[in-house]
Design a protein around this motif. Structure first.
Motif, mmCIF file in Angstrom:
data_model
loop_
_atom_site.group_PDB
_atom_site.id
_atom_site.type_symbol
_atom_site.label_atom_id
_atom_site.label_comp_id
_atom_site.label_asym_id
_atom_site.label_seq_id
_atom_site.Cartn_x
_atom_site.Cartn_y
_atom_site.Cartn_z
ATOM 1 N N PRO A 1 0.825 -1.217 0.000
ATOM 2 C CA PRO A 1 0.000 0.000 0.000
ATOM 3 C C PRO A 1 0.861 1.271 0.000
ATOM 4 N N ILE A 2 0.414 2.274 -0.749
ATOM 5 C CA ILE A 2 1.140 3.556 -0.795
ATOM 6 C C ILE A 2 0.234 4.708 -0.361
ATOM 7 N N GLY A 3 -0.928 4.357 0.232
ATOM 8 C CA GLY A 3 -1.869 5.392 0.671
ATOM 9 C C GLY A 3 -2.963 5.625 -0.351
ATOM 10 N N THR B 1 -1.560 1.091 -4.641
ATOM 11 C CA THR B 1 -0.438 0.199 -4.328
ATOM 12 C C THR B 1 0.747 0.445 -5.261
ATOM 13 N N ILE B 2 1.943 0.136 -4.756
ATOM 14 C CA ILE B 2 3.134 0.066 -5.604
ATOM 15 C C ILE B 2 3.154 -1.361 -6.136
ATOM 16 N N SER B 3 3.372 -1.531 -7.428
ATOM 17 C CA SER B 3 3.303 -2.858 -8.042
ATOM 18 C C SER B 3 4.396 -3.779 -7.513
ATOM 19 N N GLN B 4 4.083 -5.075 -7.577
ATOM 20 C CA GLN B 4 5.049 -6.130 -7.252
ATOM 21 C C GLN B 4 6.289 -5.960 -8.145
ATOM 22 N N GLU C 1 3.423 7.651 -19.025
ATOM 23 C CA GLU C 1 2.973 6.714 -17.995
ATOM 24 C C GLU C 1 1.678 7.242 -17.380
ATOM 25 N N ILE C 2 0.679 6.377 -17.284
ATOM 26 C CA ILE C 2 -0.567 6.755 -16.610
ATOM 27 C C ILE C 2 -0.627 6.014 -15.277
ATOM 28 N N GLY C 3 -0.728 6.773 -14.173
ATOM 29 C CA GLY C 3 -0.733 6.176 -12.840
ATOM 30 C C GLY C 3 0.644 6.273 -12.200
ATOM 31 N N THR C 4 1.051 7.487 -11.825
ATOM 32 C CA THR C 4 2.380 7.703 -11.238
ATOM 33 C C THR C 4 2.519 6.968 -9.908
ATOM 34 N N GLY C 5 1.453 6.970 -9.110
ATOM 35 C CA GLY C 5 1.516 6.370 -7.774
ATOM 36 C C GLY C 5 2.632 7.005 -6.972
ATOM 37 N N CYS C 6 3.489 6.170 -6.391
ATOM 38 C CA CYS C 6 4.617 6.697 -5.606
ATOM 39 C C CYS C 6 5.781 7.085 -6.499
ATOM 40 N N GLY C 7 5.732 6.695 -7.767
ATOM 41 C CA GLY C 7 6.784 7.094 -8.705
ATOM 42 C C GLY C 7 7.881 6.068 -8.911
ATOM 43 N N TYR C 8 7.726 4.885 -8.336
ATOM 44 C CA TYR C 8 8.793 3.872 -8.462
ATOM 45 C C TYR C 8 8.979 3.409 -9.911
ATOM 46 N N VAL D 1 1.240 10.873 -15.444
ATOM 47 C CA VAL D 1 -0.008 11.505 -15.013
ATOM 48 C C VAL D 1 -0.598 10.737 -13.829
ATOM 49 N N GLU D 2 -1.021 11.467 -12.801
ATOM 50 C CA GLU D 2 -1.637 10.858 -11.612
ATOM 51 C C GLU D 2 -2.892 11.644 -11.237
ATOM 52 N N ARG D 3 -3.968 10.926 -10.865
ATOM 53 C CA ARG D 3 -5.227 11.611 -10.577
ATOM 54 C C ARG D 3 -5.481 11.825 -9.081
ATOM 55 N N PHE E 1 -0.958 16.412 -12.752
ATOM 56 C CA PHE E 1 -2.075 15.999 -11.912
ATOM 57 C C PHE E 1 -3.332 16.096 -12.759
ATOM 58 N N ASP E 2 -3.876 14.941 -13.164
ATOM 59 C CA ASP E 2 -5.016 14.965 -14.091
ATOM 60 C C ASP E 2 -5.563 13.555 -14.275
ATOM 61 N N ASP E 3 -6.628 13.447 -15.068
ATOM 62 C CA ASP E 3 -7.155 12.152 -15.490
ATOM 63 C C ASP E 3 -6.333 11.688 -16.694
ATOM 64 N N THR F 1 -0.481 1.846 -15.435
ATOM 65 C CA THR F 1 -0.285 1.006 -14.257
ATOM 66 C C THR F 1 -1.547 0.906 -13.402
ATOM 67 N N ALA F 2 -2.701 1.070 -14.049
ATOM 68 C CA ALA F 2 -3.994 0.814 -13.413
ATOM 69 C C ALA F 2 -4.865 0.191 -14.505
ATOM 70 N N ALA F 3 -5.877 -0.601 -14.078
ATOM 71 C CA ALA F 3 -6.617 -1.394 -15.071
ATOM 72 C C ALA F 3 -8.008 -0.854 -15.353
ATOM 73 N N PHE G 1 -4.570 -5.270 -10.854
ATOM 74 C CA PHE G 1 -4.187 -3.872 -10.644
ATOM 75 C C PHE G 1 -5.323 -3.108 -9.982
ATOM 76 N N VAL G 2 -5.001 -1.943 -9.435
ATOM 77 C CA VAL G 2 -6.052 -1.051 -8.953
ATOM 78 C C VAL G 2 -6.780 -0.478 -10.172
ATOM 79 N N LYS G 3 -7.917 0.155 -9.890
ATOM 80 C CA LYS G 3 -8.776 0.629 -10.977
ATOM 81 C C LYS G 3 -8.239 1.875 -11.675
ATOM 82 N N LEU G 4 -8.362 1.876 -12.993
ATOM 83 C CA LEU G 4 -8.106 3.071 -13.796
ATOM 84 C C LEU G 4 -9.420 3.847 -13.828
HETATM 85 N N1 SAH Z 1 3.330 2.721 -10.965
HETATM 86 C C1 SAH Z 1 2.812 2.991 -9.665
HETATM 87 C C2 SAH Z 1 1.578 2.177 -9.425
HETATM 88 C C3 SAH Z 1 0.553 2.944 -8.698
HETATM 89 S S1 SAH Z 1 -1.030 2.178 -8.593
HETATM 90 C C4 SAH Z 1 3.883 2.811 -8.608
HETATM 91 O O1 SAH Z 1 4.945 2.291 -8.925
HETATM 92 O O2 SAH Z 1 3.667 3.219 -7.468
HETATM 93 C C5 SAH Z 1 -1.886 2.959 -9.925
HETATM 94 C C6 SAH Z 1 -2.039 4.438 -9.852
HETATM 95 O O3 SAH Z 1 -2.881 4.828 -10.940
HETATM 96 C C7 SAH Z 1 -2.692 4.968 -8.593
HETATM 97 O O4 SAH Z 1 -1.847 5.894 -7.989
HETATM 98 C C8 SAH Z 1 -3.973 5.631 -9.101
HETATM 99 O O5 SAH Z 1 -4.356 6.773 -8.384
HETATM 100 C C9 SAH Z 1 -3.601 5.964 -10.521
HETATM 101 N N2 SAH Z 1 -4.715 6.195 -11.443
HETATM 102 C C10 SAH Z 1 -5.901 5.536 -11.537
HETATM 103 N N3 SAH Z 1 -6.657 6.068 -12.520
HETATM 104 C C11 SAH Z 1 -5.927 7.087 -13.060
HETATM 105 C C12 SAH Z 1 -6.174 8.031 -14.104
HETATM 106 N N4 SAH Z 1 -7.318 8.039 -14.802
HETATM 107 N N5 SAH Z 1 -5.217 8.928 -14.375
HETATM 108 C C13 SAH Z 1 -4.047 8.952 -13.683
HETATM 109 N N6 SAH Z 1 -3.767 8.094 -12.687
HETATM 110 C C14 SAH Z 1 -4.692 7.175 -12.375
#
Ligand code: SAH
Length: 202
Positions: free
Chosen positions: A44-46, A50-53, A74-81, A96-98, A122-124, A141-143, A193-196
């Motif tokens: 969990p990253i808050g 989650t940060i991926s495996q 990259e869509i879904g920055t998360g923690c940035g790893y 991009v991170e929402r 910071f956006d969709d 990185t989200a499904a 994955f977590v939800k896109l």
């Molecule tokens: N690659 C990341 C994985 C984070 S989990 C890491 O290494 O930490 C997936 C991320 O996608 C979450 O942070 C979630 O908020 C983000 N996300 C989900 N839907 C999104 C969207 N429409 N646009 C941008 N980010 C999105």
């Protein structure tokens, strides 16, 4: 982590291994979880994310076959790893991170660790980032329920994209390649994955 989790499962590209070796995964998770940062699982990253495996990060990165010259979205920055690893293997990463707190945290990580070729928004991200398109590679990185049309449109020709697609409970990691205007699709692995979430996601 590399010897036990990645190499036996086929993550063997020397450049990818070197990038994973160079990025301090423990600095991308909360202090209390640092002891588990190199385990064979997501963490969990808050904000419910989650940060991926490590294996999944390796698999997705290796699939892009980066040469160092690409501009990557990259869509879904998360923690940035994952972003940090990509940044070592290409010219520029647009990410991009929402979720605002994660966006802020990731940007702080990039500054502190001196990853200078990462541009954050910071956006969709389901609608991509049109201002800098086209991208040689796209990683999501989200499904979502389907591949967002906007992302396909912003993919260069030739271009390559890796994205998990499926139901809320289980998904398939897909590899899409655009060449001469034609998009081919290949299934890689069953993943979770977590939800896109967004206009072209859930
Ligand atoms: N690659 C990341 C994985 C984070 S989990 C890491 O290494 O930490 C997936 C991320 O996608 C979450 O942070 C979630 O908020 C983000 N996300 C989900 N839907 C999104 C969207 N429409 N646009 C941008 N980010 C999105």
């Amino acid at each position: 982590m590399i010897r036990e989790q990645l190499v036996p499962r086929g993550i063997i590209d020397p450049a990818v291994i070197a990038a994973i070796e160079a990025v301090p995964r423990h600095l991308f998770v909360e202090d209390a979880l640092q002891g588990q940062a190199y385990g064979d699982f997501s963490l969990p990253i808050g904000d419910g994310q989650t940060i991926s495996q490590p294996f999944v990060v390796g698999l997705m990165t290796q699939a892009l076959h980066l040469s160092g010259r690409e501009r990557v979205l990259e869509i879904g920055t998360g923690c940035g790893y994952q972003t940090a690893i990509l940044s070592m293997l290409c010219d520029k990463v647009y990410t991009v991170e929402r979720v605002k707190p994660l966006f802020i945290k990731a940007r702080r990580n990039f500054d502190q660790l001196h990853y200078l070729n990462i541009i954050c928004k910071f956006d969709d991200g389901t609608v991509g980032w049109a201002a800098h398109a086209p991208y040689d590679a796209i990683i999501v990185t989200a499904a979502g329920p389907a591949v967002p049309e906007s992302l396909l449109a912003q993919l260069a020709d030739p271009g390559i994209m890796v994205i998990p697609v499926g139901s809320r409970a289980s998904q398939t990691l897909k590899l899409l390649k655009k060449k001469d205007g034609i998009v081919s699709e290949e299934d890689m692995e069953n993943v979770r994955f977590v939800k896109l979430i967004g206009r072209e996601g859930w």
